[in-house]
Design a protein around this motif. Structure first.
Motif, PDB file in Angstrom:
ATOM      1  N   ALA A  61       0.768  -0.909   0.169  1.00 49.09           N
ATOM      2  CA  ALA A  61       0.262  -0.344   0.191  1.00 49.09           C
ATOM      3  C   ALA A  61       0.798   1.164   0.349  1.00 49.09           C
ATOM      4  CB  ALA A  61      -0.707  -0.252   1.295  1.00 49.09           C
ATOM      5  N   GLU A  62       0.687   2.154  -0.788  1.00 49.86           N
ATOM      6  CA  GLU A  62       0.718   4.024  -0.809  1.00 49.86           C
ATOM      7  C   GLU A  62       0.583   4.889  -0.343  1.00 49.86           C
ATOM      8  OE1 GLU A  62       3.781   5.677  -4.046  1.00 49.86           O
ATOM      9  OE2 GLU A  62       3.244   3.781  -4.225  1.00 49.86           O
ATOM     10  N   ILE A  63       1.065   5.363  -0.243  1.00 51.41           N
ATOM     11  CA  ILE A  63      -0.035   6.994  -0.009  1.00 51.41           C
ATOM     12  C   ILE A  63      -0.279   7.806  -0.851  1.00 51.41           C
ATOM     13  CG2 ILE A  63      -0.512   9.330   1.236  1.00 51.41           C
ATOM     14  CD1 ILE A  63      -1.117   6.244   3.054  1.00 51.41           C
ATOM     15  N   GLY A  64      -1.335   8.184  -1.282  1.00 55.23           N
ATOM     16  CA  GLY A  64      -2.003   9.023  -3.014  1.00 55.23           C
ATOM     17  C   GLY A  64      -1.996   8.715  -3.665  1.00 55.23           C
ATOM     18  N   ASP A  65      -0.875   7.645  -4.544  1.00 56.78           N
ATOM     19  CA  ASP A  65      -0.530   6.903  -5.784  1.00 56.78           C
ATOM     20  C   ASP A  65       0.192   5.919  -5.235  1.00 56.78           C
ATOM     21  OD1 ASP A  65       2.075   7.615  -6.156  1.00 56.78           O
ATOM     22  OD2 ASP A  65       1.384   9.127  -6.545  1.00 56.78           O
ATOM     23  N   ASN A  66       0.619   4.954  -6.342  1.00 55.50           N
ATOM     24  CA  ASN A  66       1.236   3.669  -6.303  1.00 55.50           C
ATOM     25  C   ASN A  66       2.366   3.635  -7.359  1.00 55.50           C
ATOM     26  OD1 ASN A  66      -0.077   3.947  -8.831  1.00 55.50           O
ATOM     27  ND2 ASN A  66      -0.822   1.080  -7.843  1.00 55.50           N
ATOM     28  N   ALA A  67       2.701   5.211  -7.722  1.00 54.57           N
ATOM     29  CA  ALA A  67       4.378   5.437  -8.143  1.00 54.57           C
ATOM     30  C   ALA A  67       5.447   4.306  -7.999  1.00 54.57           C
ATOM     31  CB  ALA A  67       4.542   6.941  -8.865  1.00 54.57           C
ATOM     32  N   ASP A  75       7.760  -6.574 -11.080  1.00 53.36           N
ATOM     33  CA  ASP A  75       7.166  -7.679 -10.936  1.00 53.36           C
ATOM     34  C   ASP A  75       6.645  -8.456  -9.012  1.00 53.36           C
ATOM     35  OD1 ASP A  75       9.631  -8.181 -10.551  1.00 53.36           O
ATOM     36  OD2 ASP A  75       9.352  -9.338 -12.490  1.00 53.36           O
ATOM     37  N   LYS A  76       7.850  -7.966  -7.849  1.00 49.69           N
ATOM     38  CA  LYS A  76       6.930  -8.380  -6.950  1.00 49.69           C
ATOM     39  C   LYS A  76       5.978  -8.403  -6.643  1.00 49.69           C
ATOM     40  CE  LYS A  76      10.812  -6.608  -5.072  1.00 49.69           C
ATOM     41  NZ  LYS A  76      10.973  -4.604  -5.634  1.00 49.69           N
ATOM     42  N   VAL A  77       5.308  -6.935  -6.676  1.00 49.66           N
ATOM     43  CA  VAL A  77       4.384  -6.675  -5.671  1.00 49.66           C
ATOM     44  C   VAL A  77       2.631  -7.515  -6.521  1.00 49.66           C
ATOM     45  CG1 VAL A  77       2.559  -4.783  -5.425  1.00 49.66           C
ATOM     46  CG2 VAL A  77       4.398  -4.667  -5.922  1.00 49.66           C
ATOM     47  N   THR A  78       2.125  -8.039  -5.690  1.00 45.98           N
ATOM     48  CA  THR A  78       1.000  -9.170  -5.865  1.00 45.98           C
ATOM     49  C   THR A  78      -0.321  -8.416  -6.112  1.00 45.98           C
ATOM     50  OG1 THR A  78       1.142  -9.846  -4.343  1.00 45.98           O
ATOM     51  CG2 THR A  78       2.288 -11.438  -5.648  1.00 45.98           C
ATOM     52  N   ARG A  79      -0.305  -7.085  -4.811  1.00 48.02           N
ATOM     53  CA  ARG A  79      -1.515  -6.789  -5.336  1.00 48.02           C
ATOM     54  C   ARG A  79      -1.383  -4.899  -4.690  1.00 48.02           C
ATOM     55  NH1 ARG A  79      -6.629  -6.838  -0.693  1.00 48.02           N
ATOM     56  NH2 ARG A  79      -7.996  -5.616  -0.352  1.00 48.02           N
ATOM     57  N   SER A  80      -1.580  -3.992  -5.143  1.00 44.45           N
ATOM     58  CA  SER A  80      -1.585  -3.254  -4.770  1.00 44.45           C
ATOM     59  C   SER A  80      -2.576  -1.884  -4.622  1.00 44.45           C
ATOM     60  CB  SER A  80      -0.495  -2.068  -6.334  1.00 44.45           C
ATOM     61  OG  SER A  80      -0.383  -0.925  -6.308  1.00 44.45           O
ATOM     62  N   ASP A  81      -2.151  -1.457  -3.565  1.00 44.80           N
ATOM     63  CA  ASP A  81      -3.503  -0.135  -2.501  1.00 44.80           C
ATOM     64  C   ASP A  81      -3.282   0.902  -2.804  1.00 44.80           C
ATOM     65  OD1 ASP A  81      -5.846  -1.694  -1.807  1.00 44.80           O
ATOM     66  OD2 ASP A  81      -5.277  -3.126  -0.771  1.00 44.80           O
ATOM     67  N   ILE A  82      -3.668   1.748  -2.888  1.00 45.39           N
ATOM     68  CA  ILE A  82      -3.990   3.444  -2.505  1.00 45.39           C
ATOM     69  C   ILE A  82      -4.928   3.789  -1.859  1.00 45.39           C
ATOM     70  CG2 ILE A  82      -3.763   5.500  -3.880  1.00 45.39           C
ATOM     71  CD1 ILE A  82      -3.088   4.308  -6.532  1.00 45.39           C
ATOM     72  N   ILE A  83      -3.479   4.832  -0.366  1.00 47.95           N
ATOM     73  CA  ILE A  83      -4.764   4.983   0.567  1.00 47.95           C
ATOM     74  C   ILE A  83      -4.873   6.558   0.501  1.00 47.95           C
ATOM     75  CG2 ILE A  83      -4.629   5.375   2.725  1.00 47.95           C
ATOM     76  CD1 ILE A  83      -2.427   2.935   3.011  1.00 47.95           C
ATOM     77  N   SER A  89     -10.575  13.577  -3.068  1.00 47.88           N
ATOM     78  CA  SER A  89     -11.777  13.469  -4.997  1.00 47.88           C
ATOM     79  C   SER A  89     -10.513  12.706  -5.496  1.00 47.88           C
ATOM     80  CB  SER A  89     -11.211  14.768  -5.827  1.00 47.88           C
ATOM     81  OG  SER A  89      -9.976  15.602  -5.825  1.00 47.88           O
ATOM     82  N   ASN A  90      -9.972  12.203  -5.033  1.00 49.95           N
ATOM     83  CA  ASN A  90      -8.740  11.081  -6.098  1.00 49.95           C
ATOM     84  C   ASN A  90     -10.142   9.837  -6.481  1.00 49.95           C
ATOM     85  OD1 ASN A  90      -6.371   9.422  -6.520  1.00 49.95           O
ATOM     86  ND2 ASN A  90      -5.051   8.999  -4.252  1.00 49.95           N
ATOM     87  N   PRO A  91      -9.434   9.810  -7.822  1.00 51.08           N
ATOM     88  CA  PRO A  91     -10.084   8.567  -8.142  1.00 51.08           C
ATOM     89  C   PRO A  91      -9.191   7.092  -8.253  1.00 51.08           C
ATOM     90  CG  PRO A  91      -8.876  10.139  -9.766  1.00 51.08           C
ATOM     91  CD  PRO A  91      -8.595  10.482  -8.582  1.00 51.08           C
ATOM     92  N   HIS A  92      -8.227   7.063  -7.864  1.00 55.14           N
ATOM     93  CA  HIS A  92      -6.998   5.760  -8.073  1.00 55.14           C
ATOM     94  C   HIS A  92      -7.057   5.308  -6.495  1.00 55.14           C
ATOM     95  CE1 HIS A  92      -6.174   6.709 -12.764  1.00 55.14           C
ATOM     96  NE2 HIS A  92      -6.096   7.896 -11.682  1.00 55.14           N
ATOM     97  N   ALA A  93      -8.424   5.815  -5.114  1.00 51.64           N
ATOM     98  CA  ALA A  93      -7.526   4.961  -4.319  1.00 51.64           C
ATOM     99  C   ALA A  93      -8.407   4.221  -3.758  1.00 51.64           C
ATOM    100  CB  ALA A  93      -7.944   6.806  -3.061  1.00 51.64           C
ATOM    101  N   THR A  94      -8.176   2.850  -3.610  1.00 51.74           N
ATOM    102  CA  THR A  94      -8.717   1.747  -2.859  1.00 51.74           C
ATOM    103  C   THR A  94      -9.344   2.262  -1.392  1.00 51.74           C
ATOM    104  OG1 THR A  94      -6.807   0.917  -2.941  1.00 51.74           O
ATOM    105  CG2 THR A  94      -7.808   1.067  -4.589  1.00 51.74           C
ATOM    106  N   LEU A  95      -8.411   2.473  -0.601  1.00 55.73           N
ATOM    107  CA  LEU A  95      -9.035   2.835   0.736  1.00 55.73           C
ATOM    108  C   LEU A  95      -8.729   3.964   0.982  1.00 55.73           C
ATOM    109  CD1 LEU A  95      -6.713  -0.091   2.234  1.00 55.73           C
ATOM    110  CD2 LEU A  95      -8.950  -0.109   2.126  1.00 55.73           C
TER     111      LEU A  95
END
Length: 232
Positions: A61-67, A75-83, A89-95
């Motif tokens: 998980a990363e704050i704001g975006d997943n850059a 390729d080591k990441v199996t799931r990416s969340d954006i907090i 209004s961040n359209p990409h936030a998952t949490l």
């Protein structure tokens, strides 16, 4: 990064220092140099995350975006969340959570949480660090950076900017949640980097070899790597 050399240069005679473009009360840029190129603190953040890129794996998980997740996790990441914050209004936030809320991320089980240049905008810092600790899976890692010598963001304004932090403060705060032996702190910056960052000069205008010298008396940012114990 290398340590600042021992000793001091010869002091110039008073009145002989040439200020040039810095002889103004208005900075060169009020956007941390982002309108001129790469902000100096971003250079240090990338160096820190590159050093510990092996930790950016699994459920991240990363704050704001997943850059940074995409750049350093590959390729080591199996799931990416954006907090992001509630109401964002961040359209990409998952949490969308308030890190100060005790159970906001409970049970997420992150393998890695990337929290760059965020904690200084949270008033209840201890509460947020408790939330971060609870959000990690056993053995999970938080990679965080905090500002030291800096201007205040002109966009967010002083009402949203609460803290700057030394490496000793960061070490003690994180050790309250994580075992002290599982907390590492790294300082980045020197007087040249701090002066350039305050003025809003960009990384591209500076010599990287000079930026890589670390002077503990002039911290621009501090990087923190903290690992949650396997058994808590």
């Amino acid at each position: 990064m290398s340590a600042a050399p021992a000793g001091h240069r010869a002091l110039p005679t008073p009145g002989t220092v040439r200020w040039g473009d810095l002889d103004e009360v208005e900075p060169i840029s009020r956007a941390f140099g982002g309108d001129r190129g790469t902000p100096v603190d971003r250079y240090y953040i990338k160096a820190f995350l590159d050093q510990f890129s092996a930790d950016i794996k699994g459920h991240v998980a990363e704050i704001g975006d997943n850059a940074y997740t995409r750049r350093f996790g590959a390729d080591k990441v199996t799931r990416s969340d954006i907090i992001d914050a509630p109401g964002s209004s961040n359209p990409h936030a998952t949490l969308r959570v308030d890190l100060q809320a005790e159970d906001s991320l409970a049970g997420c089980g992150f393998d890695c949480l990337i929290v760059t240049q965020t904690l200084h905008m949270i008033y209840d810092l201890r509460g947020a660090l408790g939330t971060i600790h609870r959000s990690l899976a056993p053995g999970g890692t938080v990679l965080a950076t905090v500002p030291g010598i800096t201007s205040i963001d002109a966009y967010d304004g002083p009402e949203k900017w609460f803290w700057a932090m030394t490496q000793s403060a960061a070490r003690r705060l994180f050790a309250e949640q994580f075992e002290a032996s599982n907390v590492q702190v790294f300082q980045y910056g020197n007087v040249l980097a701090a002066t350039a960052f305050l003025q809003g000069l960009a990384f591209e205008e500076l010599d990287p070899a000079k930026l890589d010298i670390v002077d503990p008396l002039y911290p621009v940012i501090t990087g923190i790597r903290a690992v949650k114990a396997l058994v808590v």
